[in-house]
Design a protein around this motif. Sequence first.
Motif, PDB file in Angstrom:
ATOM      1  N   ARG A 228     -69.948  76.348 -26.886  1.00 24.64           N
ATOM      2  CA  ARG A 228     -69.288  75.557 -26.960  1.00 24.64           C
ATOM      3  C   ARG A 228     -67.995  75.509 -27.597  1.00 24.64           C
ATOM      4  NH1 ARG A 228     -72.054  70.954 -25.754  1.00 24.64           N
ATOM      5  NH2 ARG A 228     -74.206  71.246 -25.082  1.00 24.64           N
ATOM      6  N   THR A 229     -67.749  76.108 -28.500  1.00 30.35           N
ATOM      7  CA  THR A 229     -66.586  76.551 -30.201  1.00 30.35           C
ATOM      8  C   THR A 229     -66.252  77.568 -29.671  1.00 30.35           C
ATOM      9  OG1 THR A 229     -68.836  77.586 -32.108  1.00 30.35           O
ATOM     10  CG2 THR A 229     -68.795  75.578 -31.822  1.00 30.35           C
ATOM     11  N   GLY A 230     -66.577  78.672 -29.100  1.00 33.86           N
ATOM     12  CA  GLY A 230     -66.038  80.049 -28.927  1.00 33.86           C
ATOM     13  C   GLY A 230     -66.596  81.318 -30.289  1.00 33.86           C
ATOM     14  N   ARG A 231     -66.788  81.009 -30.917  1.00 32.08           N
ATOM     15  CA  ARG A 231     -67.354  81.635 -32.261  1.00 32.08           C
ATOM     16  C   ARG A 231     -68.202  81.764 -32.573  1.00 32.08           C
ATOM     17  NH1 ARG A 231     -62.736  81.096 -35.967  1.00 32.08           N
ATOM     18  NH2 ARG A 231     -64.495  81.341 -37.543  1.00 32.08           N
ATOM     19  N   TYR A 232     -68.647  82.827 -32.546  1.00 31.07           N
ATOM     20  CA  TYR A 232     -70.005  84.030 -33.410  1.00 31.07           C
ATOM     21  C   TYR A 232     -69.679  84.922 -34.459  1.00 31.07           C
ATOM     22  CZ  TYR A 232     -66.809  87.518 -31.351  1.00 31.07           C
ATOM     23  OH  TYR A 232     -66.064  88.726 -31.585  1.00 31.07           O
ATOM     24  N   ARG A 233     -68.848  85.043 -35.107  1.00 32.97           N
ATOM     25  CA  ARG A 233     -68.688  85.414 -36.292  1.00 32.97           C
ATOM     26  C   ARG A 233     -69.338  85.343 -37.273  1.00 32.97           C
ATOM     27  NH1 ARG A 233     -65.805  86.868 -41.082  1.00 32.97           N
ATOM     28  NH2 ARG A 233     -65.810  89.234 -41.380  1.00 32.97           N
ATOM     29  N   PRO A 234     -69.471  84.359 -37.730  1.00 28.42           N
ATOM     30  CA  PRO A 234     -69.857  83.441 -39.285  1.00 28.42           C
ATOM     31  C   PRO A 234     -71.506  83.913 -38.506  1.00 28.42           C
ATOM     32  CG  PRO A 234     -68.249  81.666 -37.912  1.00 28.42           C
ATOM     33  CD  PRO A 234     -68.522  83.237 -37.359  1.00 28.42           C
ATOM     34  N   LEU A 235     -71.614  83.135 -37.397  1.00 32.31           N
ATOM     35  CA  LEU A 235     -73.417  83.303 -37.132  1.00 32.31           C
ATOM     36  C   LEU A 235     -74.337  85.210 -37.151  1.00 32.31           C
ATOM     37  CD1 LEU A 235     -74.304  81.552 -34.313  1.00 32.31           C
ATOM     38  CD2 LEU A 235     -74.428  80.250 -36.417  1.00 32.31           C
ATOM     39  N   ILE A 236     -73.251  85.770 -37.069  1.00 37.51           N
ATOM     40  CA  ILE A 236     -73.611  86.699 -37.504  1.00 37.51           C
ATOM     41  C   ILE A 236     -74.016  87.561 -39.189  1.00 37.51           C
ATOM     42  CG2 ILE A 236     -73.341  89.539 -37.088  1.00 37.51           C
ATOM     43  CD1 ILE A 236     -72.039  89.040 -34.193  1.00 37.51           C
ATOM     44  N   VAL A 237     -73.060  87.273 -39.067  1.00 40.87           N
ATOM     45  CA  VAL A 237     -72.918  87.606 -40.999  1.00 40.87           C
ATOM     46  C   VAL A 237     -73.530  87.032 -41.891  1.00 40.87           C
ATOM     47  CG1 VAL A 237     -71.374  87.342 -42.547  1.00 40.87           C
ATOM     48  CG2 VAL A 237     -70.147  88.550 -40.768  1.00 40.87           C
ATOM     49  N   PHE A 238     -73.862  85.552 -41.661  1.00 41.41           N
ATOM     50  CA  PHE A 238     -75.032  84.974 -42.344  1.00 41.41           C
ATOM     51  C   PHE A 238     -76.690  85.428 -41.615  1.00 41.41           C
ATOM     52  CE2 PHE A 238     -78.206  81.004 -41.771  1.00 41.41           C
ATOM     53  CZ  PHE A 238     -78.442  81.233 -43.145  1.00 41.41           C
ATOM     54  N   GLY A 239     -76.960  85.794 -40.534  1.00 46.26           N
ATOM     55  CA  GLY A 239     -77.214  86.132 -40.148  1.00 46.26           C
ATOM     56  C   GLY A 239     -78.585  87.401 -40.398  1.00 46.26           C
ATOM     57  N   TYR A 240     -77.409  88.333 -40.980  1.00 49.53           N
ATOM     58  CA  TYR A 240     -78.245  89.571 -41.473  1.00 49.53           C
ATOM     59  C   TYR A 240     -77.868  89.095 -43.327  1.00 49.53           C
ATOM     60  CZ  TYR A 240     -77.360  92.234 -37.625  1.00 49.53           C
ATOM     61  OH  TYR A 240     -77.911  93.224 -35.822  1.00 49.53           O
TER      62      TYR A 240
END
Length: 625
Positions: A415-427
């Motif tokens: 929906r948003t096209g954004r993935y980088r914040p999820l990766i950084v937060f997850g790790y």
Amino acid sequence: MTRRLIYWLYKSTQVRFKRRSSFSIFVMTVESFSVGVRQDDAAGTSAVVLQPVPSGAVSLEDDEDEKTSMKTVMTPPHHGLTDQTNFLPARQVFVIFCGLSVALACAFLDQTIISTALPRIASDFHSGRESSWVATAYLLTSLSCSPLYGRFSDIFGRKILLLVALCIFIIFSLGCALAQSMIQLIVFRALQGVGGGAITTLVLIIMSDIVSLKERATYQGVTETVIALAQGFGPVIGGLFAEYTTWRWTFWINLPLGGLALGVCLWLLPLKKVDGEIRHKLLQIDYVGSLLTITASVLLLLGLTWGGVTYSWSSAAVLVPLILGIALFALFLVWEGKFAKLPLVPIRVLKNRTVAGVCISNFMNGMTFFAILYYIPQLLELVKGYSPVKASLLFLPFLCPISVVVFCSGQYCSRTGRYRPLIVFGYGLWTVAQGLQCTIDEHSSLGKIIGFLLITAFASGFTFQTALLAAQAAVPRHDMAVVTGMTGFVRTIGSTISLAICASLVNNTLRGAVAQLGLSAAQVDALVDDPTIVNHLDRLSLDDAQKAAVIAGYTKGFKRVFYMTVACMGVAFFACLFMVEQHELVREDDEELKRQAKEELDLKKRAERDVKSDAVSEIPALEKV
């Protein structure tokens, strides 16, 4: 009849190319029963333009809108390999996705189903020191062959290779079920991994072929959900088999599941023809690179597995394989960068910051995830004293929530096209979770263990499909299959090395703990060869203090495994923070490729309808005859 002839000519005519503006096109004009081709030998890439049919000629379409020119965009050819991008309508994607999910579930179920049965397998064969190779052998061949399968799918087509992989997986699952020794089981597991690793790689590549990058986030979210469910129920099923029947059923179950996957993929998965001379393409396969990476992986794993258990770390039997393995990996990188015509791991792709960051984080992800996957159940069995079934049920709080988080993160990316914040937060959160796991010992409450596993599951769910999406978004379309295979390759090699290191950590720590107890060599060997004996220490005639020391030794070994995972997650976090960049998920030619796929499907359906109508119309004439 004329429409069918025109459609056949359209599909079968070989064309050359004509350069126009920034890319090359060729023009095919359909006039009556002939196809005209304008050509220019200075071609580099291609696209198709079907121009309006002159008056009096037979049109492919019946209405005015469909008489306008149609353009077909094709990706520039890469080393003569056919671009297999084939965006499909949503309804057809759903049908194909069902078949791919069955195949994927079959492969990932087999990765975890033996985790709770492993102590029982070691006990039956009296080979605890070699038991880690039951898992390691599978992962070793999976990682060694996955890049090769990616390239072979470029040559022979995705569907053919997927069916071959499923057949290999089923045949050697049968071999594992019938194994009569630990050596036989390890060999059959290694051969089974050839098929299992290919299934995983090919399914992800096929998904990238049939779904656009932005929509892929949703589908990959569902794919990761299937993976999580398969891995989640794997330990439960394995524990039930180990406790109530026999561990051999962990392999028998692959026969009906694999057969179902084979049938579904055979009938539902469309086959896209791959053009080109097979012999020429086979000569471009990087056989030297494959041999180097397989040999280097085997040598490294031999050294890591033998170190401190079978031989001392300073012995030649350990040092020589480790040194040779590192040297061959270095040679592999040199070969891939300078000499390979069609490299398994293109060094130019690794120069991309995002791809490099994803590869580093995926390597650490594989090390951590499989350490948890195999050693948390063993901790619950050997330290807490739970049965295999109870241990597997208590492990579900880690595996099941992953599917929910992965699905939600896929929806967010789509929906948003954004993935980088999820990766950084997850790790970042996963690093904290692994630190909390380091506090688990034989006195930890059940609530504490489950709570830490829930945090770990929540954190890891943000990292799986988002990392793959980041790598795919960072490269051109013709590098998509290579990058997909590469990210899976580094994750699997991390998993393989992790299991070897973890086995050495646990066994070496246990030997050090019991060395002060004055046990005989036979008693020490019994503890190492049969881990389940820790719950029946009366067989070794140990007193209460000695029993406590043995359990403490196992606990300390598992703690060292968790310390290693903290370091891995820290490296992954900083790699993603400083290297992974945000890229657009929408490509310029996505809509055009979707339109082409719809037009091709419509043409195919129209041709099929014409064949049926002609057959029906010929029946009265035949009756008269």
